[in-house]
Design a protein around this motif. Structure first.
Motif, PDB file in Angstrom:
ATOM      1  N   VAL A 137     -29.514  -5.862 -49.007  1.00 50.54           N
ATOM      2  CA  VAL A 137     -28.680  -5.711 -47.813  1.00 50.54           C
ATOM      3  C   VAL A 137     -27.590  -4.682 -48.107  1.00 50.54           C
ATOM      4  O   VAL A 137     -26.863  -4.807 -49.099  1.00 50.54           O
ATOM      5  CB  VAL A 137     -28.036  -7.050 -47.404  1.00 50.54           C
ATOM      6  N   LEU A 138     -27.496  -3.682 -47.253  1.00 46.81           N
ATOM      7  CA  LEU A 138     -26.467  -2.649 -47.406  1.00 46.81           C
ATOM      8  C   LEU A 138     -25.483  -2.748 -46.240  1.00 46.81           C
ATOM      9  O   LEU A 138     -25.861  -2.610 -45.083  1.00 46.81           O
ATOM     10  CB  LEU A 138     -27.099  -1.258 -47.422  1.00 46.81           C
ATOM     11  N   PHE A 139     -24.211  -2.992 -46.567  1.00 43.72           N
ATOM     12  CA  PHE A 139     -23.165  -3.068 -45.555  1.00 43.72           C
ATOM     13  C   PHE A 139     -22.428  -1.744 -45.446  1.00 43.72           C
ATOM     14  O   PHE A 139     -22.179  -1.059 -46.443  1.00 43.72           O
ATOM     15  CB  PHE A 139     -22.147  -4.151 -45.926  1.00 43.72           C
ATOM     16  N   THR A 140     -22.089  -1.405 -44.215  1.00 43.52           N
ATOM     17  CA  THR A 140     -21.105  -0.350 -43.961  1.00 43.52           C
ATOM     18  C   THR A 140     -20.126  -0.887 -42.928  1.00 43.52           C
ATOM     19  O   THR A 140     -20.441  -1.811 -42.175  1.00 43.52           O
ATOM     20  CB  THR A 140     -21.751   0.941 -43.423  1.00 43.52           C
ATOM     21  N   VAL A 141     -18.946  -0.308 -42.908  1.00 42.49           N
ATOM     22  CA  VAL A 141     -17.962  -0.612 -41.877  1.00 42.49           C
ATOM     23  C   VAL A 141     -17.798   0.646 -41.032  1.00 42.49           C
ATOM     24  O   VAL A 141     -17.595   1.744 -41.565  1.00 42.49           O
ATOM     25  CB  VAL A 141     -16.618  -1.054 -42.482  1.00 42.49           C
ATOM     26  N   SER A 142     -17.910   0.491 -39.736  1.00 44.80           N
ATOM     27  CA  SER A 142     -17.878   1.650 -38.844  1.00 44.80           C
ATOM     28  C   SER A 142     -16.528   2.354 -38.917  1.00 44.80           C
ATOM     29  O   SER A 142     -15.475   1.714 -38.821  1.00 44.80           O
ATOM     30  CB  SER A 142     -18.147   1.205 -37.405  1.00 44.80           C
ATOM     31  N   PRO A 143     -16.529   3.678 -39.061  1.00 45.17           N
ATOM     32  CA  PRO A 143     -15.269   4.431 -39.055  1.00 45.17           C
ATOM     33  C   PRO A 143     -14.709   4.669 -37.657  1.00 45.17           C
ATOM     34  O   PRO A 143     -13.630   5.248 -37.514  1.00 45.17           O
ATOM     35  CB  PRO A 143     -15.669   5.754 -39.721  1.00 45.17           C
ATOM     36  N   ILE A 144     -15.436   4.231 -36.628  1.00 45.41           N
ATOM     37  CA  ILE A 144     -14.964   4.428 -35.256  1.00 45.41           C
ATOM     38  C   ILE A 144     -13.749   3.540 -35.013  1.00 45.41           C
ATOM     39  O   ILE A 144     -13.786   2.334 -35.246  1.00 45.41           O
ATOM     40  CB  ILE A 144     -16.083   4.111 -34.245  1.00 45.41           C
TER      41      ILE A 144
END
Length: 339
Positions: free
Chosen positions: A192-199
């Motif tokens: 599982v790869l998480f990212t946090v949206s930069p928007i």
């Protein structure tokens, strides 16, 4: 002299190849990455519920897929009617329709495809957008536990129908951790790869937006620390710290510009794809660009030979990598060759 702060990319967090199956879930930033993977001929299922912003809705979407449950007229997620259109509180408006049956058909058709892909899933990409959630009020105007009624989309219904909360990092960890545990029972090798949206969510106010993103970052950090299958890709830091300039933002000054998305995509491919996959991807992109070329004289022998060479390239590439799907491109080439 160095005029920017370089975000260090995690080395080899994933090793994605063309033999793998992926799913991308979450905010619109997940669609940028997921659609580019699909365009590059990776087997990537992108947002089967449409755009999802908060971690509770993402967890509920995954539970629906795990349960293998299609929707019917009695499903609590359905239906709400507004201005002649039917909507699902668990789905983006792309699934809305002028009749309840059509809405249900759109949802279940998409769910069926996603459920088929789940048992063989190798990589799950999750982009979290906000830790603010909207909870649907009960008929009595409240709920014993508002978090049991989190919606993915309010569909512009009156705010009086919802309770708005910011969930804590611990609550996010518990909710996502539980569903990841279920996924690992079904697919022990899943990564599982998480990212946090930069928007940036300006409507919250910039301080509240920072608090919201901080809660997500803390939650993801805890999940990655406690679950070996979980990883973090720093898309948020790349845009806000490395590309710290408004030229990398769209006209609204909130969303990343196409140039910024291109850069994050390059960083993602460097960090997460195998060397072989990057090589094959470059060939796929060359074929796509070649087919985008529109000749002045499509009937000329030179153009027919050009198309024949593309067909040969596709055939050689699919021999090298049998999982690639060039059906549409081959049909286009044959159509133009026969004109």
């Amino acid at each position: 002299m160095n005029f920017r702060t370089k975000v260090e990319l995690p080395a080899g967090i994933l090793s994605v190849g063309y033999q793998n199956r992926l799913m991308s879930l979450g905010s619109c930033f997940s669609e940028h990455i997921g659609n580019r993977l699909s365009d590059a001929k990776f087997a990537c299922d992108v947002n089967p519920f449409g755009i999802l912003y908060n971690p509770f809705s993402i967890a509920r979407a995954l539970e629906t897929l795990l349960d293998g449950r299609l929707y019917d007229e009695t499903s609590p997620e359905l239906f709400v009617s507004k201005d002649g259109w039917w909507h699902s509180f668990m789905h983006h408006s792309r699934f809305s329709a002028s009749s309840r049956d059509e809405c249900l058909s759109l949802i279940n058709g998409r769910l069926s495809r996603a459920m088929e892909a789940l048992p063989s899933l190798d990589f799950l990409l999750i982009t979290l957008g906000t830790s603010y959630v909207y909870c649907l009020k009960g008929e009595d105007g409240g709920a014993a536990d508002p978090l049991e009624q989190v919606v993915a989309n309010c569909h512009k219904l009156p705010e009086s129908r919802f309770v708005r909360l910011r969930v804590s990092p611990d609550a996010v960890v518990r909710r996502l951790g539980a569903v990841i545990g279920r996924l690992l029972e079904r697919r022990p090798t899943l990564q599982v790869l998480f990212t946090v949206s930069p928007i940036r969510h300006a409507r919250d106010g910039f301080h509240a937006n920072q608090l919201s993103k901080s809660a997500l970052l803390l939650a993801v950090d805890e999940l990655c620390a406690t679950c070996p299958c979980c990883h973090y890709f720093p898309a948020y830091e790349i845009v806000l710290d490395e590309l710290r300039d408004y030229r990398f933002y769209a006209d609204d000054m909130l969303h990343p510009s196409p140039l910024a998305i291109d850069y994050v995509w390059e960083c993602f491919t460097d960090a997460c794809l195998t060397a072989e996959a990057r090589s094959v991807m470059a060939e796929c992109q060359e074929i796509r660009r070649a087919l985008e070329h529109r000749p002045f004289h499509p009937e000329a022998p030179q153009y027919k030979n050009f198309l024949t060479q593309i067909v040969l390239r596709i055939n050689r590439l699919t021999e090298k990598c049998p999982t690639l799907d060039f059906k549409k491109e081959l049909e286009l080439c044959h159509t133009r060759l026969n004109q």
